[in-house]
Design an enzyme around this catalytic site. Sequence first.
Site, PDB file in Angstrom:
ATOM      1  N   LYS A  60       2.300  -2.648   6.543  1.00 29.72           N
ATOM      2  CA  LYS A  60       2.641  -2.508   5.134  1.00 29.72           C
ATOM      3  C   LYS A  60       4.101  -2.077   4.959  1.00 29.72           C
ATOM      4  O   LYS A  60       4.765  -2.458   3.989  1.00 29.72           O
ATOM      5  CB  LYS A  60       1.696  -1.520   4.454  1.00 29.72           C
ATOM      6  CG  LYS A  60       0.261  -2.022   4.359  1.00 29.72           C
ATOM      7  CD  LYS A  60       0.151  -3.349   3.609  1.00 29.72           C
ATOM      8  CE  LYS A  60      -1.303  -3.740   3.378  1.00 29.72           C
ATOM      9  NZ  LYS A  60      -1.434  -5.010   2.613  1.00 29.72           N
ATOM     10  N   SER A  78       0.839  -1.192   0.000  1.00 27.92           N
ATOM     11  CA  SER A  78       0.000   0.000   0.000  1.00 27.92           C
ATOM     12  C   SER A  78       0.875   1.243   0.000  1.00 27.92           C
ATOM     13  O   SER A  78       2.032   1.199   0.432  1.00 27.92           O
ATOM     14  CB  SER A  78      -0.882   0.012   1.257  1.00 27.92           C
ATOM     15  OG  SER A  78      -1.518   1.260   1.447  1.00 27.92           O
ATOM     16  N   TYR A 135      -1.854  -0.430  10.511  1.00 31.10           N
ATOM     17  CA  TYR A 135      -1.892  -0.717   9.071  1.00 31.10           C
ATOM     18  C   TYR A 135      -0.631  -0.214   8.378  1.00 31.10           C
ATOM     19  O   TYR A 135       0.010  -0.950   7.616  1.00 31.10           O
ATOM     20  CB  TYR A 135      -3.137  -0.080   8.454  1.00 31.10           C
ATOM     21  CG  TYR A 135      -3.332  -0.428   7.003  1.00 31.10           C
ATOM     22  CD1 TYR A 135      -3.859  -1.655   6.625  1.00 31.10           C
ATOM     23  CD2 TYR A 135      -2.986   0.473   5.995  1.00 31.10           C
ATOM     24  CE1 TYR A 135      -4.041  -1.984   5.288  1.00 31.10           C
ATOM     25  CE2 TYR A 135      -3.164   0.154   4.661  1.00 31.10           C
ATOM     26  CZ  TYR A 135      -3.687  -1.073   4.308  1.00 31.10           C
ATOM     27  OH  TYR A 135      -3.859  -1.386   2.986  1.00 31.10           O
TER      28      TYR A 135
END
Length: 204
Positions: free
Chosen positions: A113, A96, A109
């Site tokens: 990533k 991402s 998150y």
Amino acid sequence: MDLGLAGRRALVTGAGKGIGRSTVLALRAAGAQVVAVSRTREDLDNLVREPFLEVTKEAFDMSFNVNLRAVIQVSQIVARGMIARGVPGAIVNVSSQASQRALIDHTVYCSTKGALDMLTKMMALELGPHKIRVNAVNPTVVMTPMGRTNWSDPHKAKAMLDRIPLGRFAEVENVVDTILFLLSNRSSMTTGSTLPVDGGFLAI
């Protein structure tokens, strides 16, 4: 453009919906034999959208288990099999833009990533001698059903779109096309890369 994927074998995780599902369909259309893997679970994005001071151990563990540990475990199984058979191949991790930019309320998150990007580089380093290439795609917000739901608020969407030079979010096919390119022999000299599909978000 023929990517030379006909007759190739592919394993796609997260194949039940979104980018994974579309990747399966595109690979099958290109003539590849596809094994699709999925499991039912709550979408992690909704579980880990907490400010840093409120991150729980449970949210941390679940996100890292799915976004990192599962990638390691599945990739180990696949790579060992390829090495044992003496066949070359390619692995593409779905990362991402959040791996390289801090986003408010995305502490865990972004962290998972970022770790996935480094895992991609380490896999490329160690699997390269076995002729296995490893890359990652790093999309911006993607207009999957979940993406449309999570970014339906125009004020929230505008804040992100204002940071994207092309002024739009990614469509699923934008990401799938990039994945297919990285799986194909057209990218035979590309490994260890983290390829943005972000409309220029990371250029700013």
